[in-house]
Scaffold this active site. Structure first.
Site, PDB file in Angstrom:
ATOM      1  N   GLU A 342      -0.688  -3.756   8.317  1.00 22.68           N
ATOM      2  CA  GLU A 342      -1.568  -4.992   8.761  1.00 22.68           C
ATOM      3  C   GLU A 342      -0.258  -5.417   9.929  1.00 22.68           C
ATOM      4  OE1 GLU A 342      -4.996  -6.755   6.878  1.00 22.68           O
ATOM      5  OE2 GLU A 342      -3.405  -7.418   5.748  1.00 22.68           O
TER       6      GLU A 342
HETATM    7  C1  ACM Z   1      -4.024  -5.016   2.453  1.00 24.03           C
HETATM    8  O1  ACM Z   1      -4.907  -5.269   1.801  1.00 24.03           O
HETATM    9  N1  ACM Z   1      -3.577  -5.712   3.532  1.00 24.03           N
HETATM   10  C2  ACM Z   1      -4.157  -3.352   2.207  1.00 24.03           C
END
Ligand code: ACM
Length: 528
Positions: A342
């Protein structure tokens, strides 16, 4: 003896075996599971179980015997004695001897000669006179001990003296795991959990033969591991958590102690420093890690994807080298997790070279990289492991580039997902994950194109945005983690939800005896 008598004996023999087997199954579903070596009582389901008549009884004079003056075997003997002592009130002697003692013994033997048992398998045989655990490795003995523990009545887990008798049903179990990586992840960044909580979780993992504890040590909301060369990471970055409470961090001494405690339970700690995103706590601690040279404010909310290290600054790579170096030096296990998920505000043309450089730094400190599935956009090193959580195309790309995969699909393996719409803790962005749904999947067939050969194993992450204490933590983890442990250990062809839920139901008294707060899912026939 005449021919008819022989046949009659045979028929009686077979009939009594059938009766014993039936009794085993019936008993386990009802009142006295502890007196029958029945698969209905064990999680994860072992490879083969051959019940026999009779039982071994723990007595004051029972000795825990090891064949050789092997330090690890003796430590395992003392670990077993420690497990048995509180509830039985007996201080079992641990001795190096090859003689069978009059009170019967629990013998631990390293064999080195049974290829079928592999690196973590074991054979456990129980007769009226002896319990014998054999394995090629100390880890195998440890798993045999966990099975022995599950064959004893649940009251064995209590911390005060209970009434016996302490019977272990006779028979033989031969068992070895399907996958080498059977993990749990704890996010100690969104909310901090002190070392004693982590130790309790380690002990709970051990019961289910899990062998990897991934600690998510840094994120936007908190930096949780002391770095001597960058002290403000914990002074500033460790000073808060989601919701604005005080946070906390592990000193290097505490971290080393956790690593050693986990190792004594055959669990390898995998440290994660998430990068280049999920770094606000670091960016708040050191201004120079930001492109604009300005320290960020501390963050106690739950948004994701807004932070990034300044990938163009050389000081950032000095920072990585120091952080990865200090943590690697305290981590005997072979892996270092670099996160990589992310990073929405890191342009891809910066993200790729950053991840490649981070991999080089990890390799220089003697570790193998693990990263979330997004790192497949970069160039995985030959031994890099990619952790699938969200996007199958990322995982497939990783495999195409030669990486192997840890399976943590959010809609099956994420322990922070709500069980259903009526349970309030947790989130549901990946859906509701019921105890059945968490169990009913196969890591080797989940993503088309990724098979058993490419899968290292399974890991169950617990993100802690909404989880603030042990009671809530355990409620999310149990019972789903037990099912994941079985997915990592037992052959899929032998796994069946209807059978599993009965075995799981039998664990209620054991969870209670261990002081584990678990979700009483209505899908499971919990034993009173
Ligand atoms: C995640 O759940 N951002 C790896």
């Amino acid at each position: 003896m005449n021919y008819d008598k022989k046949i009659m004996r045979k028929i009686l023999g077979i009939a009594s075996l059938v009766l014993v087997a039936a009794a085993v199954i019936i008993a386990c579903r009802h009142e006295v599971p502890e007196q029958n070596m029945a698969e209905k009582c064990l999680i994860p389901l072992p490879g083969t179980i051959t019940p026999q008549e009779g039982a071994f009884m723990l007595k004051k004079k029972t000795v825990i015997a090891v064949d050789k003056d092997n330090e690890q075997l003796l430590a395992l003997g003392h670990y077993l004695a420690g497990l048995l002592k509180p509830a039985t009130g007996i201080e079992f002697k641990v001795k190096t001897t090859s003689r069978l003692t009059p009170g019967g013994d629990i013998r631990l033997t390293l064999t080195n000669d049974d290829p079928d048992l592999g690196k973590e398998g074991y054979e456990l045989s129980v007769t009226r006179r002896r319990i014998h655990i054999k394995a090629n490795t100390p880890a195998g003995i440890f798993y045999g001990v966990q099975t022995l523990r599950q064959l004893l009545p649940p009251a064995i887990e209590k911390k005060t003296v209970q009434e016996g008798p302490w019977l272990v049903p006779a028979g033989t179990i031969t068992d070895a795991p399907l996958y080498s990586y059977r993990g749990f992840m704890l996010d100690v960044s969104r909310h901090f959990f002190p070392p004693d909580d982590v130790k309790k979780i380690i002990d709970e993992m051990a019961l289910f033969k899990l062998n990897r504890l991934h600690l998510h040590l840094s994120d936007d909301q908190g930096w949780r591991i002391e770095i001597k060369s960058w002290p403000k990471l914990t002074e500033v970055g460790g000073s808060t958590e989601v919701g604005g409470d005080k946070g906390g961090y592990y000193t290097q001494e505490q971290y080393k102690d956790l690593v050693a405690y986990a190792a004594s339970r055959y669990i390898t700690i995998i440290p994660e420093i998430d990068m280049p995103g999920h770094t606000n706590a670091a960016l708040a601690s050191y201004a120079e890690l930001n492109c604009d040279g300005k320290a960020r404010d501390l963050y106690t909310g739950t948004n994701v994807g807004f932070s990034t290290l300044c990938t163009k600054k050389e000081v950032v790579y000095k920072f990585l080298d120091d952080v990865i170096g200090e943590i690697s030096a305290m981590t005997p296990g072979p892996w270092f997790h670099i996160g990589g998920d992310e990073s929405h505000v890191t342009p891809m043309e910066e993200y790729i070279p950053f991840i490649n450089r981070a991999q080089e730094i990890v390799a220089r400190h003697g570790k193998q990289v693990i990263g979330w599935d997004e790192i497949s956009n970069a160039t995985p090193q030959p031994n890099t492991i990619v952790q699938f959580w969200a996007r199958a195309d990322n995982a497939k790309r990783a495999v195409g580039k030669g990486a192997r995969v840890i399976m943590s699909p959010a809609n099956k393996a994420y322990l922070d997902m709500q069980y259903d719409s009526t349970t309030t803790l947790g989130l549901h962005w990946a859906g509701y994950v019921g105890v059945d749904s968490a169990y009913i999947w196969d890591p080797a067939t989940l993503v088309p194109g990724i098979g058993r050969e490419q899968v290292v194993g399974v890991e169950s992450p617990l993100w802690t945005e909404t989880i603030t204490n042990m009671k809530d933590l355990e409620y999310m983890v149990f019972p789903r983690l037990a099912g994941h442990a079985e997915i990592g250990w037992s052959e899929p062809a032998r796994r069946d939800w209807n059978d599993y839920k009965v075995r799981l139901g039998n664990f209620a008294p054991r969870f209670e005896a261990m002081g584990i707060n678990f979700y009483h899912s209505p899908l499971v026939p919990w034993k009173e």
